[in-house]
Design a protein around this motif. Structure first.
Motif, mmCIF file in Angstrom:
data_model
loop_
_atom_site.group_PDB
_atom_site.id
_atom_site.type_symbol
_atom_site.label_atom_id
_atom_site.label_comp_id
_atom_site.label_asym_id
_atom_site.label_seq_id
_atom_site.Cartn_x
_atom_site.Cartn_y
_atom_site.Cartn_z
ATOM 1 N N LEU A 38 45.828 91.549 -5.143
ATOM 2 C CA LEU A 38 45.095 91.655 -3.818
ATOM 3 C C LEU A 38 44.204 92.985 -3.637
ATOM 4 N N ASP A 39 44.401 93.847 -4.773
ATOM 5 C CA ASP A 39 44.004 95.241 -4.664
ATOM 6 C C ASP A 39 44.064 96.233 -3.384
ATOM 7 N N ILE A 40 45.379 96.048 -2.800
ATOM 8 C CA ILE A 40 45.625 96.660 -1.730
ATOM 9 C C ILE A 40 46.501 97.729 -1.857
ATOM 10 N N CYS A 41 46.495 98.941 -1.319
ATOM 11 C CA CYS A 41 47.463 100.161 -1.538
ATOM 12 C C CYS A 41 47.412 100.778 -0.162
ATOM 13 N N SER A 42 48.578 101.330 0.014
ATOM 14 C CA SER A 42 49.100 102.340 0.976
ATOM 15 C C SER A 42 49.849 103.413 0.474
ATOM 16 N N SER A 43 50.322 104.340 1.194
ATOM 17 C CA SER A 43 51.089 105.246 1.070
ATOM 18 C C SER A 43 52.233 105.735 1.997
ATOM 19 N N GLY A 69 37.639 83.604 8.717
ATOM 20 C CA GLY A 69 37.778 82.348 7.878
ATOM 21 C C GLY A 69 37.316 82.693 6.436
ATOM 22 N N THR A 70 37.812 83.801 5.836
ATOM 23 C CA THR A 70 37.160 84.203 4.637
ATOM 24 C C THR A 70 38.477 84.283 3.508
ATOM 25 N N LEU A 71 39.570 83.705 3.869
ATOM 26 C CA LEU A 71 40.697 83.923 2.946
ATOM 27 C C LEU A 71 40.248 83.479 1.697
ATOM 28 N N GLU A 72 39.760 82.010 1.387
ATOM 29 C CA GLU A 72 39.476 81.624 0.236
ATOM 30 C C GLU A 72 38.474 82.473 -0.638
ATOM 31 N N GLU A 73 37.602 82.948 0.141
ATOM 32 C CA GLU A 73 36.264 83.717 -0.592
ATOM 33 C C GLU A 73 36.950 85.233 -0.972
ATOM 34 N N ASP A 74 37.785 85.642 -0.185
ATOM 35 C CA ASP A 74 38.236 86.927 -0.469
ATOM 36 C C ASP A 74 39.239 86.628 -1.883
ATOM 37 N N LEU A 75 40.213 85.893 -1.684
ATOM 38 C CA LEU A 75 41.044 85.576 -2.844
ATOM 39 C C LEU A 75 40.285 85.261 -4.371
ATOM 40 N N GLY A 79 39.804 87.262 -8.083
ATOM 41 C CA GLY A 79 40.505 86.750 -9.184
ATOM 42 C C GLY A 79 41.381 85.506 -9.193
ATOM 43 N N TRP A 80 41.583 85.059 -7.625
ATOM 44 C CA TRP A 80 42.545 83.903 -7.697
ATOM 45 C C TRP A 80 42.047 82.670 -7.876
ATOM 46 N N LYS A 81 42.692 81.557 -8.128
ATOM 47 C CA LYS A 81 42.371 80.312 -8.439
ATOM 48 C C LYS A 81 42.931 79.546 -7.129
ATOM 49 N N VAL A 82 41.869 78.925 -6.279
ATOM 50 C CA VAL A 82 42.291 78.177 -5.021
ATOM 51 C C VAL A 82 42.115 76.795 -5.276
#
Length: 123
Positions: A38-43, A69-75, A79-82
């Motif tokens: 998901l290319d999410i990071c934190s510290s 309502g952007t889940l599919e678009e964001d995934l 690089g995800w396949k929905v």
């Protein structure tokens, strides 16, 4: 790297269920938590703080796509396949093309992989 795919997302009528890989490693005085699919990071100041802060960042991200309502678009952008209420993660090579993940795996920094189930209520 363990190539077993554990990242999954399932969309039900009332919730989103995620199983995502989170890599936690120490960099200087902080711990970094990173989810390459998901290319999410934190510290955080320690392992648990980095993991807690990751969940907060993930929740903010999830709130945004639930509200818009952007889940599919964001995934798909990550690089995800929905297909039919299920999302399959990007292939390992796609993840290795991400500089932060590639650097983590090819460097001498130790890390711990956490497979984390997350459930978020759909609104």
């Amino acid at each position: 790297m363990n190539n077993k795919k554990t990242d999954t997302i399932r969309v039900d009528k009332d919730s989103f269920r995620f199983n995502v890989d989170i890599y936690i490693f120490k960099e200087r005085e902080n711990y970094i938590s990173y989810c390459p699919s998901l290319d999410i990071c934190s510290s955080g100041v320690d392992f648990n703080d980095a993991l807690k802060n990751f969940y907060e960042a993930f929740e903010l991200y999830a709130d945004y796509w639930v509200e818009n309502g952007t889940l599919e678009e964001d995934l798909v952008a990550h690089g995800w396949k929905v297909v039919a209420h299920t999302a399959k993660p990007p292939c390992p090579q796609t993840l290795l093309d991400r500089p932060m993940f590639n650097e983590l795996l090819s460097g001498d920094t130790g890390f711990e992989r956490v497979v984390s189930p997350v459930r978020i209520a759909a609104r």
